[in-house]
Write a protein that holds these residues in place. Structure first.
Motif, mmCIF file in Angstrom:
data_model
loop_
_atom_site.group_PDB
_atom_site.id
_atom_site.type_symbol
_atom_site.label_atom_id
_atom_site.label_comp_id
_atom_site.label_asym_id
_atom_site.label_seq_id
_atom_site.Cartn_x
_atom_site.Cartn_y
_atom_site.Cartn_z
ATOM 1 N N THR A 42 -51.714 22.764 76.821
ATOM 2 C CA THR A 42 -52.066 23.143 75.533
ATOM 3 C C THR A 42 -52.699 24.458 75.255
ATOM 4 N N ALA A 43 -53.367 24.985 76.121
ATOM 5 C CA ALA A 43 -53.844 26.293 76.079
ATOM 6 C C ALA A 43 -53.287 27.354 76.681
ATOM 7 N N GLY A 44 -52.495 27.373 77.629
ATOM 8 C CA GLY A 44 -52.084 28.438 78.351
ATOM 9 C C GLY A 44 -53.115 29.029 79.073
ATOM 10 N N GLU A 45 -52.767 30.509 78.993
ATOM 11 C CA GLU A 45 -53.752 31.522 79.802
ATOM 12 C C GLU A 45 -55.113 31.364 79.332
ATOM 13 N N ASP A 46 -55.354 30.747 78.095
ATOM 14 C CA ASP A 46 -56.837 30.579 77.525
ATOM 15 C C ASP A 46 -57.561 29.590 78.279
ATOM 16 N N PHE A 47 -56.963 28.793 79.105
ATOM 17 C CA PHE A 47 -57.641 27.634 79.649
ATOM 18 C C PHE A 47 -58.650 27.820 80.574
ATOM 19 N N ALA A 48 -58.356 28.608 81.573
ATOM 20 C CA ALA A 48 -59.460 28.770 82.695
ATOM 21 C C ALA A 48 -60.749 29.546 82.148
ATOM 22 N N PRO A 49 -60.279 30.845 81.476
ATOM 23 C CA PRO A 49 -61.465 31.518 80.972
ATOM 24 C C PRO A 49 -62.251 30.949 79.488
ATOM 25 N N LEU A 50 -61.511 30.133 78.816
ATOM 26 C CA LEU A 50 -62.394 29.253 77.931
ATOM 27 C C LEU A 50 -63.378 28.348 78.732
ATOM 28 N N CYS A 51 -62.636 27.502 79.377
ATOM 29 C CA CYS A 51 -63.640 26.679 80.227
ATOM 30 C C CYS A 51 -64.859 27.399 80.950
ATOM 31 N N ALA A 52 -64.703 28.608 81.510
ATOM 32 C CA ALA A 52 -65.721 29.226 82.197
ATOM 33 C C ALA A 52 -66.525 29.714 81.166
ATOM 34 N N ALA A 53 -66.310 30.189 79.990
ATOM 35 C CA ALA A 53 -67.425 30.629 78.948
ATOM 36 C C ALA A 53 -67.965 29.490 78.327
ATOM 37 N N ALA A 54 -67.385 28.188 78.402
ATOM 38 C CA ALA A 54 -68.052 26.813 77.945
ATOM 39 C C ALA A 54 -69.163 26.547 79.047
ATOM 40 N N SER A 55 -68.798 26.700 80.186
ATOM 41 C CA SER A 55 -69.876 26.194 81.118
ATOM 42 C C SER A 55 -70.892 27.211 81.441
ATOM 43 N N LYS A 56 -70.583 28.598 81.082
ATOM 44 C CA LYS A 56 -71.642 29.675 80.956
ATOM 45 C C LYS A 56 -72.566 28.947 79.866
ATOM 46 N N ALA A 57 -72.058 28.798 78.489
ATOM 47 C CA ALA A 57 -72.896 28.348 77.344
ATOM 48 C C ALA A 57 -73.858 27.171 77.792
ATOM 49 N N PHE A 58 -73.307 26.103 78.419
ATOM 50 C CA PHE A 58 -73.842 25.062 78.721
ATOM 51 C C PHE A 58 -75.072 25.212 79.935
ATOM 52 N N SER A 59 -75.011 26.565 80.496
ATOM 53 C CA SER A 59 -76.129 26.662 81.743
ATOM 54 C C SER A 59 -77.095 27.407 80.823
ATOM 55 N N ILE A 60 -77.061 27.717 79.841
ATOM 56 C CA ILE A 60 -78.253 28.313 79.175
ATOM 57 C C ILE A 60 -79.109 27.474 78.398
ATOM 58 N N THR A 61 -80.232 27.123 78.853
ATOM 59 C CA THR A 61 -81.218 26.623 78.275
ATOM 60 C C THR A 61 -82.471 27.009 77.683
ATOM 61 N N GLN A 62 -82.660 28.313 78.050
ATOM 62 C CA GLN A 62 -84.010 29.065 77.762
ATOM 63 C C GLN A 62 -83.480 30.472 77.259
ATOM 64 N N PRO A 63 -84.021 31.021 76.120
ATOM 65 C CA PRO A 63 -85.182 30.337 75.383
ATOM 66 C C PRO A 63 -85.032 29.117 74.740
ATOM 67 N N ARG A 64 -83.472 29.092 74.496
ATOM 68 C CA ARG A 64 -82.936 27.806 73.661
ATOM 69 C C ARG A 64 -81.541 27.365 74.278
ATOM 70 N N ARG A 65 -81.239 26.322 73.722
ATOM 71 C CA ARG A 65 -79.636 25.869 74.033
ATOM 72 C C ARG A 65 -78.958 26.680 73.355
ATOM 73 N N VAL A 66 -77.650 26.940 74.105
ATOM 74 C CA VAL A 66 -76.599 27.714 73.471
ATOM 75 C C VAL A 66 -75.215 27.281 73.385
ATOM 76 N N GLY A 67 -74.557 27.217 72.156
ATOM 77 C CA GLY A 67 -73.234 26.759 72.035
ATOM 78 C C GLY A 67 -72.032 27.918 72.257
ATOM 79 N N MET A 68 -71.283 27.726 71.383
ATOM 80 C CA MET A 68 -69.994 28.715 71.373
ATOM 81 C C MET A 68 -69.471 28.993 70.031
ATOM 82 N N ILE A 69 -69.101 30.353 69.691
ATOM 83 C CA ILE A 69 -68.216 30.615 68.714
ATOM 84 C C ILE A 69 -66.888 31.127 69.333
#
Length: 198
Positions: A42-69
């Protein structure tokens, strides 16, 4: 929604001994979205770096929870990826004309907006919405909502868009973009449209 290590997601793997998977672990997040249909095909070369960016977002909880753009060309899989996370979230399709009316706190929807701010929110196709015109005065309702979520939002904000940095700045101004920097980890998908003629 599991923001921290040690809190499992709803176990998506089909087996008797279902492993616990975590959004803030890249390998686990890859398994989650792959199980739900978003993968290398589905994603080709974007797959691994996109998942890494998403997991980075989920690891951030302080000072607030973070999502993605997530930005990129139409049809490259931005919305599909966010849907494959299977988050409990309010999905807002900005291509629909009635959506802007619904997000207008001045239009009597204050309680609905307050409720949205308690949860995760997905703004799909940022930039596709129309600017509202009230008696000759233009109002950017979506920009107003982003500022509101920055102040009151308790979940994570996920945004898909065809716009990139300078275009976002031109469309929404520095005030909104500055808040997005605190609300979202950015990622640009390089792939082209995966949609095919029937």
């Amino acid at each position: 929604e599991p923001p921290q290590q040690g809190t499992s997601v709803a176990e998506p793997m089909p087996s008797e001994q279902k492993p616990k998977l975590y959004y803030n672990n890249t390998d686990d997040l890859m398994k989650i979205v792959t199980y739900n249909g978003f993968d290398m095909t589905t994603a080709g070369e974007d797959f691994a770096p996109l998942c890494a960016a998403a997991s980075k977002a989920f690891s951030i909880t302080q000072p607030r929870r973070v999502g993605m753009i997530i930005s990129g060309d139409y049809g490259c899989g931005k919305t599909f990826f966010v849907k494959c996370l299977k988050l409990q979230a309010t999905f807002v399709d900005l291509t629909l004309a009635e959506t802007v009316e619904w997000l207008d706190q001045h239009g009597g929807y204050q309680s609905s907006l307050d409720e949205m701010c308690e949860s995760n929110v997905i703004l799909d196709d940022l930039g596709a919405e129309n600017i509202k015109n009230e008696y000759g005065v233009k109002r950017d309702i979506v920009g107003e909502f982003i500022c509101r979520y920055h102040t009151r939002g308790k979940g994570r904000l996920f945004i898909t868009t065809n716009l990139r940095g300078p275009e976002l700045l031109d469309r929404y101004g520095g005030r909104v973009v500055d808040r997005l920097k605190q609300l979202c980890v950015p990622f640009h998908m390089k792939g082209k449209s995966k949609r095919q003629w029937l």
